[in-house]
Design an enzyme around this catalytic site. Structure first.
Site: not given
Length: 375
Positions: A130, A152, A194, A235, A245, A249, A253, A256, A260, A274
């Site tokens: 956990r 993330k 990036e 960032k 997000e 935030r 992306n 992206h 993606h 990527h």
């Protein structure tokens, strides 16, 4: 904008998240200091170092020596290299190995690698017992400027990239820029996409600096560290304002939503890295912004020129692959995490450094645009 002139002095960026705040330490030759920094955060802890087979051959011994020097016992968990390791099967294996090594809630996971390892290890740390603390030691440019920061964590689903995951912040990020010397030219270029993203989304001055200094970034030295630190500061500021997000935030992306979908179409394989997908996606975002009258085409040309000079793809035909049709690409984009009540979210731009988030986009026009790009 000038690069720092104090070689050897690390740059420390604070991610201001209250009692979960942590430092990003940036500089050359920092790996040996990992042990003392970790010992200062986790007295009496054991460590599990997660990495892939490629990074293990290059850097694992140095990390283990740094931990041993401060009496931190460690165990290693080594997985296959590549995006394929961001899977349920590999996640299960990593969690089982952490439990078999008796890594407890007071211990720590060290994610030693690029974005794949950071995402996989962070998610394993989030769900094992956990929640375990973890440290990011990013070994790629992409990971140092982006994926290692912000908490993330995720694995991929057959339906899309990063669709199964959790927000779980690290307790420390150590970005040793010397590790980037071992990257292949293709991997470094992919990471640079990036870097460029940060200028394109919110800092026109930084993008202009990149246009003038990209060669020095690739060569190493102060310009490289300055670029990494600038991206991390941007960032960290965005994450501190919007950790989950729900607002700003999403700007991170940029490129992206398109990117993606291209990655998924390529099977999350080495056919399209990527960062290469992000490069292509950013150009499409700027082209579409020009299509609907948000910016001048000369700015699109400037973006394309810089990324192409670096060696990144800027046109679909730059990637030798049989792409699916526009309907399939729209299906893949519809699986994006930012979809809200069926509406796709796009990051568009009013100019370089002026990105914004919108859902006010005509899906039929997007489909027609995608079809034109695929053609």
């Amino acid at each position: 904008m000038n690069a720092p002139t104090r070689p050897g002095e690390p740059v420390i960026v604070d991610v201001a998240l209250g009692d979960r705040a942590y430092d990003i330490v940036i500089g050359r030759g920092l790996l040996s200091a990992l042990g003392p920094r970790l010992a200062g955060l986790k007295t009496g802890a054991k460590a599990a170092v997660v990495c892939d087979v490629t990074v293990a051959a290059l850097h694992l011994a140095a990390v283990e020596a740094a931990l041993e020097a401060v009496q931190i016992p460690s165990t290693r968990v080594i997985v296959a290299a590549g995006e394929g390791s961001k899977s349920f099967a590999t996640l299960e294996r990593v969690c089982d190995e952490l439990l078999a090594a008796r890594i407890e809630r007071g211990d720590v996971v060290v994610a030693l690698g690029g974005g794949v390892i950071g995402d996989l290890s962070g998610f394993a740390a989030a769900v094992t017992r956990r929640g375990l603390d973890y440290v990011q030691v990013p070994t790629t440019l992409l990971a140092q400027v982006d994926s290692s920061v912000g908490g993330k964590t995720a694995i991929n689903s057959k339906l899309g990239k990063n669709l199964v995951g959790a927000f779980h912040q690290p307790i420390l990020v150590v970005a040793d820029t010397a590790l980037l010397d071992t990257l292949s030219p293709r991997e470094f270029r992919a990471g640079y996409a990036e870097v460029a993203k940060y200028g394109l989304l919110g800092d026109a001055g930084f993008f202009a600096w990149l246009e003038a200094n990209a060669r020095d970034i690739f060569a190493g030295g102060p310009a490289r560290e300055h670029a990494v630190a600038t991206c991390c500061r941007m960032k960290a500021d965005i994450v501190a304002r919007d950790e989950r997000e729900i607002g700003d935030r999403a700007l991170l992306n940029l490129g992206h939503t398109f990117g993606h979908a291209f990655e998924a179409a390529a099977g999350f394989s080495a056919k399209l890295l990527h960062g290469e997908a992000v490069s292509l996606g950013m150009v499409l975002a700027f082209r579409y912004s020009a299509r609907i009258g948000l910016l001048n085409k000369t700015e699109v040309e400037r973006v394309e020129k810089h990324l192409a000079e670096i060696g990144l793809p800027t046109r679909v035909k730059d990637v030798p692959f049989r792409w699916p049709d526009a309907d399939r690409m729209m299906d893949l984009m519809a699986q994006d995490k930012k979809v809200k009540r069926g509406q796709m979210t796009f990051i568009l731009a009013r100019g370089i450094g002026q990105a914004f988030v919108t859902r006010d986009v005509d899906p039929n026009d997007i489909r027609a645009f995608v079809a034109s790009q695929l053609a």
